[in-house]
Write a protein that holds these residues in place. Structure first.
Motif, PDB file in Angstrom:
ATOM      1  N   GLU A 166       4.376   0.612  39.552  1.00  0.00           N
ATOM      2  CA  GLU A 166       5.378   0.814  38.488  1.00  0.00           C
ATOM      3  C   GLU A 166       5.301  -0.286  37.448  1.00  0.00           C
ATOM      4  O   GLU A 166       5.472  -0.036  36.256  1.00  0.00           O
ATOM      5  CB  GLU A 166       6.782   0.886  39.083  1.00  0.00           C
ATOM      6  CG  GLU A 166       7.066   2.192  39.772  1.00  0.00           C
ATOM      7  CD  GLU A 166       8.431   2.237  40.436  1.00  0.00           C
ATOM      8  OE1 GLU A 166       9.111   1.179  40.555  1.00  0.00           O
ATOM      9  OE2 GLU A 166       8.823   3.337  40.871  1.00  0.00           O
ATOM     10  N   ASP A 183       2.972   4.243  33.304  1.00  0.00           N
ATOM     11  CA  ASP A 183       2.661   5.593  32.827  1.00  0.00           C
ATOM     12  C   ASP A 183       2.170   6.533  33.927  1.00  0.00           C
ATOM     13  O   ASP A 183       1.969   7.715  33.683  1.00  0.00           O
ATOM     14  CB  ASP A 183       1.614   5.524  31.713  1.00  0.00           C
ATOM     15  CG  ASP A 183       0.326   4.842  32.169  1.00  0.00           C
ATOM     16  OD1 ASP A 183       0.410   3.778  32.812  1.00  0.00           O
ATOM     17  OD2 ASP A 183      -0.764   5.374  31.887  1.00  0.00           O
ATOM     18  N   VAL A 184       1.968   6.040  35.161  1.00  0.00           N
ATOM     19  CA  VAL A 184       1.498   6.910  36.240  1.00  0.00           C
ATOM     20  C   VAL A 184       2.646   7.231  37.196  1.00  0.00           C
ATOM     21  O   VAL A 184       3.668   6.541  37.221  1.00  0.00           O
ATOM     22  CB  VAL A 184       0.314   6.304  37.038  1.00  0.00           C
ATOM     23  CG1 VAL A 184      -0.862   5.992  36.130  1.00  0.00           C
ATOM     24  CG2 VAL A 184       0.737   5.088  37.825  1.00  0.00           C
ATOM     25  N   ASP A 185       2.474   8.265  37.979  1.00  0.00           N
ATOM     26  CA  ASP A 185       3.453   8.638  38.996  1.00  0.00           C
ATOM     27  C   ASP A 185       3.245   7.704  40.192  1.00  0.00           C
ATOM     28  O   ASP A 185       2.452   7.982  41.100  1.00  0.00           O
ATOM     29  CB  ASP A 185       3.258  10.102  39.391  1.00  0.00           C
ATOM     30  CG  ASP A 185       4.312  10.606  40.350  1.00  0.00           C
ATOM     31  OD1 ASP A 185       4.982   9.771  41.016  1.00  0.00           O
ATOM     32  OD2 ASP A 185       4.464  11.834  40.457  1.00  0.00           O
ATOM     33  N   GLU A 211       4.976   6.942  42.772  1.00  0.00           N
ATOM     34  CA  GLU A 211       5.283   7.441  44.113  1.00  0.00           C
ATOM     35  C   GLU A 211       4.085   8.154  44.726  1.00  0.00           C
ATOM     36  O   GLU A 211       3.739   7.917  45.887  1.00  0.00           O
ATOM     37  CB  GLU A 211       6.474   8.401  44.072  1.00  0.00           C
ATOM     38  CG  GLU A 211       7.791   7.709  43.794  1.00  0.00           C
ATOM     39  CD  GLU A 211       8.957   8.676  43.777  1.00  0.00           C
ATOM     40  OE1 GLU A 211       8.866   9.755  44.406  1.00  0.00           O
ATOM     41  OE2 GLU A 211       9.961   8.357  43.136  1.00  0.00           O
ATOM     42  N   ILE A 212       3.447   8.998  43.965  1.00  0.00           N
ATOM     43  CA  ILE A 212       2.304   9.764  44.480  1.00  0.00           C
ATOM     44  C   ILE A 212       1.048   8.901  44.550  1.00  0.00           C
ATOM     45  O   ILE A 212       0.327   8.919  45.548  1.00  0.00           O
ATOM     46  CB  ILE A 212       2.041  11.014  43.611  1.00  0.00           C
ATOM     47  CG1 ILE A 212       3.271  11.924  43.602  1.00  0.00           C
ATOM     48  CG2 ILE A 212       0.796  11.757  44.080  1.00  0.00           C
ATOM     49  CD1 ILE A 212       3.644  12.484  44.946  1.00  0.00           C
ATOM     50  N   ARG A 258       4.138   0.870  45.591  1.00  0.00           N
ATOM     51  CA  ARG A 258       4.821   1.638  44.543  1.00  0.00           C
ATOM     52  C   ARG A 258       5.393   0.703  43.479  1.00  0.00           C
ATOM     53  O   ARG A 258       5.228   0.940  42.281  1.00  0.00           O
ATOM     54  CB  ARG A 258       5.935   2.498  45.153  1.00  0.00           C
ATOM     55  CG  ARG A 258       6.634   3.390  44.125  1.00  0.00           C
ATOM     56  CD  ARG A 258       7.884   4.027  44.684  1.00  0.00           C
ATOM     57  NE  ARG A 258       8.813   3.084  45.280  1.00  0.00           N
ATOM     58  CZ  ARG A 258       9.590   2.231  44.592  1.00  0.00           C
ATOM     59  NH1 ARG A 258       9.546   2.185  43.287  1.00  0.00           N
ATOM     60  NH2 ARG A 258      10.406   1.424  45.238  1.00  0.00           N
TER      61      ARG A 258
END
Length: 189
Positions: free
Chosen positions: A138, A143-145, A147-148, A134
């Motif tokens: 980050e 720009d991406v999630d 966590e998912i 994660r």
């Protein structure tokens, strides 16, 4: 407080148990690893195994723990690109490549561990892998999630595809596909 040094007889028993488990895995696969068989092959009582490892999941965790904790140490303090000092994207590639290799190299163990209750040390490792992934996401792709996407990337190594491909002699194809997957996540639109 310094760690307690293991008694010589306890160390011998531990090694005998782990070696017997490895031999049973190699000879009989996942189905051949029972506590009774391990005890007989190691020349120890079944109670010794339960005392030392807690249960079958604890024994199996110990089998994979050595390589998993070595990888964790390399991620935390090793040389780049797996360890600190490389750009996040390079570390991400190196990490998932190393994770794929860990799963492939411990295929029978991973298969068994999926059917056992989770071991606390396994859960600790999973948290570490997830948090590391994660954090790299980050940094590399804010720009991406993260966590998912981190969960999805880890899950891609935990399903049936990895054992199916590895057992059919396609481990190289699998590791190449993992690299393609990581590269697709790292590509900015």
């Amino acid at each position: 407080m310094p760690p307690v040094k293991e008694r010589a007889d306890a160390a011998r028993n531990r090694r005998a148990i782990l070696d017997a488990t490895a031999a049973l895995l190699a000879e009989h696969g996942a189905e051949g690893v029972t506590m009774d068989r391990v005890a007989a092959a190691a020349g120890v009582g079944k109670g010794t195994i339960f005392h030392r490892f807690g249960n079958r999941a604890g024994l199996l965790h110990a089998m994979v723990a050595e390589s998993a904790f070595t990888l964790r140490a390399r991620v935390a303090d090793g040389p780049p690109p797996l360890g600190p000092g490389a750009p996040a994207a390079d570390r991400l590639r190196a990490f998932l490549d190393a994770m794929a290799r860990l799963v492939i190299d411990n295929l029978e163990l991973m298969t068994i561990l999926r059917t056992e209750p989770p071991h606390p040390r396994t859960e600790e490792l999973h948290r570490f892998w997830y948090e590391h992934l994660r954090a790299l996401l980050e940094e590399a792709r804010p720009d991406v999630d993260a966590e998912i996407v981190a969960r999805l990337l880890l899950d891609s190594l935990a399903g049936a595809t990895v054992p199916d491909l590895a057992r059919s002699g396609q481990a190289d194809r699998l590791t190449a596909a993992v690299r393609e997957l990581v590269d697709s996540v790292l590509r900015t639109p």
